[in-house]
Design a protein around this motif. Structure first.
Motif, short mmCIF file in Angstrom:
data_model
loop_
_atom_site.label_atom_id
_atom_site.label_comp_id
_atom_site.label_asym_id
_atom_site.label_seq_id
_atom_site.Cartn_x
_atom_site.Cartn_y
_atom_site.Cartn_z
N THR A 1 26.46 112.15 75.77
CA THR A 1 25.63 112.98 74.89
C THR A 1 24.13 112.84 75.12
O THR A 1 23.37 113.76 74.80
CB THR A 1 25.92 112.62 73.41
N ALA A 2 23.66 111.70 75.65
CA ALA A 2 22.22 111.44 75.74
C ALA A 2 21.57 112.30 76.83
O ALA A 2 22.08 112.40 77.94
CB ALA A 2 21.97 109.97 76.04
N PRO A 3 20.41 112.91 76.54
CA PRO A 3 19.65 113.60 77.60
C PRO A 3 19.26 112.62 78.70
O PRO A 3 18.71 111.55 78.42
CB PRO A 3 18.40 114.11 76.85
N PRO A 4 19.55 112.93 79.97
CA PRO A 4 19.31 111.97 81.05
C PRO A 4 17.88 111.45 81.14
O PRO A 4 17.67 110.28 81.47
CB PRO A 4 19.70 112.76 82.30
N ARG A 5 16.89 112.29 80.83
CA ARG A 5 15.50 111.85 80.98
C ARG A 5 15.09 110.80 79.95
O ARG A 5 14.07 110.14 80.10
CB ARG A 5 14.55 113.05 80.90
N HIS A 6 15.89 110.65 78.90
CA HIS A 6 15.59 109.65 77.87
C HIS A 6 16.70 108.60 77.76
O HIS A 6 16.82 107.94 76.73
CB HIS A 6 15.40 110.34 76.51
N ARG A 7 17.47 108.44 78.83
CA ARG A 7 18.66 107.59 78.74
C ARG A 7 18.33 106.15 78.38
O ARG A 7 18.93 105.56 77.47
CB ARG A 7 19.43 107.63 80.07
N LEU B 1 15.72 104.88 76.86
CA LEU B 1 15.22 104.79 75.50
C LEU B 1 16.35 104.91 74.49
O LEU B 1 16.44 104.11 73.54
CB LEU B 1 14.18 105.88 75.26
N ILE B 2 17.24 105.88 74.68
CA ILE B 2 18.32 106.10 73.72
C ILE B 2 19.29 104.92 73.72
O ILE B 2 19.69 104.44 72.65
CB ILE B 2 19.04 107.42 74.05
N PHE B 3 19.65 104.41 74.89
CA PHE B 3 20.51 103.23 74.94
C PHE B 3 19.81 102.03 74.28
O PHE B 3 20.45 101.22 73.61
CB PHE B 3 20.88 102.89 76.38
N SER B 4 18.50 101.90 74.48
CA SER B 4 17.77 100.78 73.91
C SER B 4 17.66 100.89 72.39
O SER B 4 17.71 99.89 71.68
CB SER B 4 16.38 100.68 74.53
N VAL B 5 17.51 102.13 71.88
CA VAL B 5 17.49 102.31 70.43
C VAL B 5 18.83 101.89 69.84
O VAL B 5 18.89 101.20 68.82
CB VAL B 5 17.17 103.77 70.08
N LYS B 6 19.92 102.30 70.50
CA LYS B 6 21.24 101.87 70.03
C LYS B 6 21.36 100.35 70.06
O LYS B 6 21.81 99.73 69.09
CB LYS B 6 22.32 102.53 70.90
N GLN B 7 20.92 99.75 71.16
CA GLN B 7 21.02 98.29 71.26
C GLN B 7 20.06 97.58 70.32
O GLN B 7 20.23 96.40 70.01
CB GLN B 7 20.75 97.85 72.70
N ALA B 8 19.03 98.28 69.82
CA ALA B 8 18.14 97.68 68.83
C ALA B 8 18.90 97.35 67.56
O ALA B 8 18.45 96.54 66.74
CB ALA B 8 16.98 98.62 68.52
N ARG C 1 13.21 96.31 72.01
CA ARG C 1 14.23 97.13 72.67
C ARG C 1 13.80 98.59 72.75
O ARG C 1 14.03 99.26 73.76
CB ARG C 1 15.57 96.98 71.94
N VAL C 2 13.18 99.07 71.69
CA VAL C 2 12.71 100.45 71.71
C VAL C 2 11.51 100.60 72.65
O VAL C 2 11.47 101.49 73.51
CB VAL C 2 12.34 100.91 70.29
N LEU C 3 10.53 99.71 72.52
CA LEU C 3 9.31 99.80 73.32
C LEU C 3 9.60 99.62 74.80
O LEU C 3 9.14 100.40 75.65
CB LEU C 3 8.30 98.76 72.85
N LEU C 4 10.37 98.60 75.15
CA LEU C 4 10.65 98.33 76.56
C LEU C 4 11.61 99.36 77.16
O LEU C 4 11.56 99.64 78.36
CB LEU C 4 11.19 96.91 76.73
N GLY C 5 12.50 99.91 76.33
CA GLY C 5 13.35 101.01 76.81
C GLY C 5 12.52 102.24 77.14
O GLY C 5 12.74 102.90 78.17
#
Length: 418
Positions: free
Chosen positions: A134-140, A142-149, A281-285
């Motif tokens: 589901t995640a847009p590839p250009r933000h992959r 960041l989105i994975f990192s938000v989830k892992q946050a 996690r959000v910032l570094l993602g």
């Protein structure tokens, strides 16, 4: 190969990836909250059970062992039930584990730790399967990192909620609060189940013979051969996991036993460590997406995290409480924020159909780090009487591994150019 896109379900308004991210973030946070509640109140539980304080490392290792068990055998369940239903069942098992822990005996803690680990097991592969689709590839990243946050967010809540409740009303009530939280999350994510589990394999057999087939057991390990960088990424993740696992398992006990903090003060410092991990996690993602060099970012992060963990372990007794919070936060920022970037890279390096297997195969080794490191830490404390020595060893190994991975990566890139 482009990721398979999940069709926009009629029952959900707005982009499906936003709902997918919200659901996986919620379940990641709750899984972490439930799992981290045990080490946060460990000084009270181990004392009640007549066990040494460092024995919490053995129970943390059992939690990792339970997760390994799911990763080895859980693939067919994920395919049969779908990622959302599997996350719900994992939360239910974690709740049962905490109910078992409430008995307060060593045997009950063994059972509880295994159930907590099995319950946490669906979080990496199910979350990756949902977001990869589901995640847009250009933000992959960041989105994975938000989830892992959600992992440090849940840990921060464990430090801020369960420690004060345990100190004021007893650790049994603190465990029941965590159980109730897991039950609420199971109900909250149900509206997403029909949409995100739409492609589950209803005919997938779940008998013992099917689960133990070599093709099932070894498919995740074989998926690591799909890209030459995957083994290097996995080795770096194991090294990060070893340090993070020790920090999460022992920080509260170490601060109460050696630095003389109360359980509430130590829990607050633990929350600072976890909260910093949420931000990081959000910032570094986001930074990984901007630079386009996620693995190199992780290598730099590993060296700096190693130095910060060494400083944390070298704190003298009587160190000011604000300084303890600061060092804990810096460790959380750097040593506990690699996970989202790592999972996004695993998903990026392999074809969409292999994301689940590659995530499971790589995460299997990651959880060996989570399993072995706390047990080794406890063994070193028992043998040496020092808490700083094992922390220094596990911090130092991360810098060494980062150097080795960097050199190996250079060789792979050189062969590709040549």
């Amino acid at each position: 190969m482009a990721a398979r896109r999940v069709p926009e379900p009629r029952v959900l308004r707005g982009p499906v990836w936003i709902w997918a991210l919200c659901g996986t973030l919620l379940m990641q946070a709750v899984a972490s909250f439930v799992t981290q509640s045990l080490p946060v109140i460990a000084p009270l539980i181990t004392a009640s059970a007549g066990m040494s304080p460092e024995s919490i490392g053995n129970f943390s290792a059992l939690v990792a062992g339970g997760t390994l068990l799911f990763l080895l055998l859980g693939g067919p369940f994920l395919l049969r039930w779908g990622p959302v239903r599997t996350l719900q069942l994992g939360a239910a098992l974690s709740a049962l584990g905490l109910l078992a822990a409430a008995a307060g005996t060593p045997a009950a803690l063994v059972v509880a730790s295994l159930l907590l680990g099995i319950g946490y097991g669906p979080s990496p592969p199910a979350g990756s399967q949902i977001l990869a689709a589901t995640a847009p590839p250009r933000h992959r990243s960041l989105i994975f990192s938000v989830k892992q946050a959600g992992a440090p967010l849940g840990g921060a809540c464990a430090g801020l909620v369960t420690a004060p409740i345990a100190a004021a009303f007893g650790w049994s009530l603190a465990l029941l609060v965590a159980v109730g939280t897991a039950c609420i999350a199971i109900v909250a994510i149900q509206p997403l189940q029909q949409a995100l589990d739409s492609e589950r394999d209803r005919g997938r057999p779940l008998n013992l013979r099917g689960l133990l087939r070599p093709s099932v057991l070894f498919a995740p390990i074989g998926a690591l051969r799909l890209h030459p960088v995957l083994p290097l990424l996995t080795v770096l993740g194991v090294s990060f996991a070893a340090l993070q696992g020790c920090l999460f398992a022992f920080t509260v006990t170490w601060l109460t036993q050696i630095h003389g903090l109360s359980l509430v003060q130590a829990g607050a410092a633990f929350a600072s460590m976890q909260a910093a991990g949420v931000v990081a996690r959000v910032l570094l993602g986001w930074l990984a997406d901007r630079t386009g060099t996620p693995i190199r970012n992780l290598l730099v992060q590993a060296v700096v995290a190693s130095a910060c963990a060494l400083a944390f372990g070298a704190m003298p007794r009587g160190f000011p409480l604000p300084g303890i919070h600061l060092l804990a936060a810096v460790c959380g920022f750097l040593a506990a924020s690699w996970n989202g970037i790592y999972l996004a890279e695993v998903a990026r390096l392999v074809p969409a159909r292999d994301v689940s297997n590659a995530t499971v195969g790589s995460t299997l080794f990651i959880f060996f780090g989570y399993l072995a490191a706390p047990a080794g830490f406890a063994l070193i404390v028992s043998a040496s009487g020092s808490w700083s020595l094992p922390l220094a060893l596990f911090a130092g190994q991360l810098a060494v591994v980062a150097g080795v991975v960097f050199l190996a990566l250079r060789r792979i890139e050189g062969r590709a150019v040549g």
